[in-house]
Design an enzyme around this catalytic site. Structure first.
Site, mmCIF file in Angstrom:
data_model
loop_
_atom_site.group_PDB
_atom_site.id
_atom_site.type_symbol
_atom_site.label_atom_id
_atom_site.label_comp_id
_atom_site.label_asym_id
_atom_site.label_seq_id
_atom_site.Cartn_x
_atom_site.Cartn_y
_atom_site.Cartn_z
ATOM 1 N N GLU A 111 14.630 34.734 -55.751
ATOM 2 C CA GLU A 111 14.813 34.938 -57.186
ATOM 3 C C GLU A 111 13.907 36.062 -57.694
ATOM 4 O O GLU A 111 14.318 36.855 -58.552
ATOM 5 C CB GLU A 111 14.541 33.631 -57.921
ATOM 6 C CG GLU A 111 15.637 32.595 -57.659
ATOM 7 C CD GLU A 111 15.333 31.224 -58.214
ATOM 8 O OE1 GLU A 111 16.230 30.615 -58.821
ATOM 9 O OE2 GLU A 111 14.198 30.747 -58.021
ATOM 10 N N GLU A 131 17.323 25.133 -51.717
ATOM 11 C CA GLU A 131 17.152 24.075 -52.712
ATOM 12 C C GLU A 131 18.173 22.951 -52.541
ATOM 13 O O GLU A 131 17.841 21.764 -52.676
ATOM 14 C CB GLU A 131 17.255 24.662 -54.125
ATOM 15 C CG GLU A 131 16.069 25.503 -54.551
ATOM 16 C CD GLU A 131 16.135 26.946 -54.113
ATOM 17 O OE1 GLU A 131 15.306 27.751 -54.557
ATOM 18 O OE2 GLU A 131 17.045 27.301 -53.317
#
Length: 257
Positions: A111, A131
């Site tokens: 990210e 995740e």
């Protein structure tokens, strides 16, 4: 800024920011995120381009899960919004940011790289969004910004299956802009930063501020903003000097830079 977690070196017009938590694979703790934000703020005041990289074995292995596990839902929500704020500062700031990537670029590390405008990777780099396999969800902007880079289907695959992309696959997917030889990402980032630091400020503003917004507009609105940005940039003093240099054959032609 905590120098133990993030280092900042400004040389001429280029700022080099390094995540400096190698023993934790540059996992992004709250303190590291705060130090990164402070470094970015200073770099945007004093430089014309930013390079972000990781010291030690990798770029970043992502969120520090040790800090995350005890949070309530409300705390996780506001924590995620804090990440958005820091990464938005990079993405919509005054100067371009280049990520120089080696080793793991995973989860929150991806990210962070996705918040940069150019991504350079060497062959040791790999990219993942684990995740989903850990029973959690992305929180640093990947659902918007990484998905726009690689497409919704590919991101869904990475989250559902834990698939990792090597540097070559990431380049094919549009996630990585340049792939270098082993160990070559910082040098390539330096080369690119030196180029973008010379760009006319109005052109940089158009690329960083107008271009992303145009992608969210209707065709007619986007073309209108493009024309407005062209009018501003092409009548600025840097543009006039650049056009004169080209017409007088003092500037390199496209492909010769």
């Amino acid at each position: 800024m905590d120098e133990a977690l993030v280092t900042l070196d400004i040389s001429g017009s280029i700022a080099r920011i390094a995540l400096n938590r190698p023993g934790k694979r540059n996992a992004i703790s709250d303190a590291l995120l705060e130090a990164l934000d402070a470094a970015v703020l200073r770099a945007q005041r004093e430089a014309r381009a930013i390079i972000i990289q990781g010291n030690g074995p990798c770029f970043s292995a992502g969120l520090d899960l040790g800090e995350h596990k005890a949070r309530t839902a409300e705390e996780v929500f506001h924590h995620s919004r804090g990440w958005h704020q820091v990464f938005r500062r990079i993405r919509t700031g005054r100067i371009p940011a280049i990520a120089a990537i080696h080793g793991a670029c995973v989860g929150g590390g991806l990210e962070l790289a996705g918040a940069c405008h150019i991504r350079v990777a060497d062959p040791t780099a790999f990219f993942a969004l684990p995740e989903g396999t850990r029973g959690i969800f992305v929180g640093g902007g990947a659902s918007v910004h990484v998905a726009r880079l690689i497409g919704l289907g590919r991101m869904a695959d990475m989250m559902l299956t834990g698939r990792a992309l090597d540097a070559a696959a990431a380049e094919r997917a549009g996630l990585v802009t340049y792939v270098t030889e082993a160990g070559g990402a910082p040098a390539k980032a330096d080369e690119l930063a030196a180029k973008v630091a010379k760009m006319a400020p109005l052109t940089v503003m158009g690329v960083l501020q107008a271009l992303p917004r145009i992608q969210d507009m209707s065709e007619e609105d986007g073309l209108f903003v493009e024309s407005m940005m062209a009018a501003m940039a092409q009548t600025g003093p840097e543009a006039q000097a650049g056009l004169a240099a080209f017409l007088e054959k003092r500037a390199a032609k496209a492909g010769e830079q």
